[in-house]
Design a protein around this motif. Structure first.
Motif, mmCIF file in Angstrom:
data_model
loop_
_atom_site.group_PDB
_atom_site.id
_atom_site.type_symbol
_atom_site.label_atom_id
_atom_site.label_comp_id
_atom_site.label_asym_id
_atom_site.label_seq_id
_atom_site.Cartn_x
_atom_site.Cartn_y
_atom_site.Cartn_z
ATOM 1 N N LEU A 27 0.830 -1.211 0.000
ATOM 2 C CA LEU A 27 0.000 0.000 0.000
ATOM 3 C C LEU A 27 0.863 1.260 0.000
ATOM 4 N N ARG A 28 1.906 1.240 0.790
ATOM 5 C CA ARG A 28 2.813 2.383 0.884
ATOM 6 C C ARG A 28 3.429 2.690 -0.474
ATOM 7 N N LEU A 29 3.902 1.652 -1.151
ATOM 8 C CA LEU A 29 4.512 1.857 -2.466
ATOM 9 C C LEU A 29 3.488 2.345 -3.497
ATOM 10 N N HIS A 33 3.858 5.929 -5.392
ATOM 11 C CA HIS A 33 3.851 5.949 -6.860
ATOM 12 C C HIS A 33 2.693 6.812 -7.379
ATOM 13 N N ARG A 34 1.501 6.621 -6.806
ATOM 14 C CA ARG A 34 0.322 7.392 -7.219
ATOM 15 C C ARG A 34 0.565 8.890 -7.076
ATOM 16 N N HIS A 37 5.784 10.477 -5.587
ATOM 17 C CA HIS A 37 6.778 10.768 -4.539
ATOM 18 C C HIS A 37 6.834 12.257 -4.224
ATOM 19 N N THR A 38 5.678 12.928 -4.280
ATOM 20 C CA THR A 38 5.604 14.365 -4.024
ATOM 21 C C THR A 38 4.793 14.617 -2.757
ATOM 22 N N CYS A 39 5.367 15.386 -1.861
ATOM 23 C CA CYS A 39 4.698 15.703 -0.589
ATOM 24 C C CYS A 39 3.434 16.506 -0.847
ATOM 25 N N LEU A 63 -5.076 7.874 2.339
ATOM 26 C CA LEU A 63 -3.619 7.852 2.412
ATOM 27 C C LEU A 63 -3.036 8.867 1.438
ATOM 28 N N ARG A 64 -1.934 9.510 1.846
ATOM 29 C CA ARG A 64 -1.255 10.456 0.974
ATOM 30 C C ARG A 64 0.238 10.437 1.263
#
Length: 107
Positions: A27-29, A33-34, A37-39, A63-64
């Protein structure tokens, strides 16, 4: 004979890690990816995944991606709020003024 020592969660942690689903790494990956990798807060490089609403809802919509700095700031804020709620609930919250701010005739 093998002896295993089970790590006990610190009383200063949320215990969230023990409540994560088995597929958390995946889920984290997916979230990183979605979100490219941008805050979501500052636009920097994200390496953490955050629960938008702090609960055990691990759905992708809750999740973000966040950078370490923004995630630590949010986590600290939530921890302080939770501590204050618990103190009020347990009757240990004193909202009175700090003694340093009392005038001599009040103390």
């Amino acid at each position: 004979m093998e002896v295993r020592v089970m790590a006990r969660p610190s009383k200063y942690t949320s215990g969230r890690r023990e409540r994560l689903p088995r597929n958390w790494k995946r889920l984290r990956l997916v979230v990183l990816h979605r979100d490219n990798h941008t805050c979501a807060e500052c636009g920097g490089v994200a390496s953490h995944v955050d629960h938008i609403v702090p609960n055990d809802d691990h759905s992708l919509s809750n999740l973000r991606a966040l950078c370490a700095s923004c995630h630590n700031r949010k986590t600290g804020r939530e921890g302080g709020q939770a501590k204050a709620r618990n103190q009020r609930k347990n009757g240990r919250f004193d909202a009175g003024p700090h003694p340093a701010y009392l005038r001599a005739d009040e103390g």
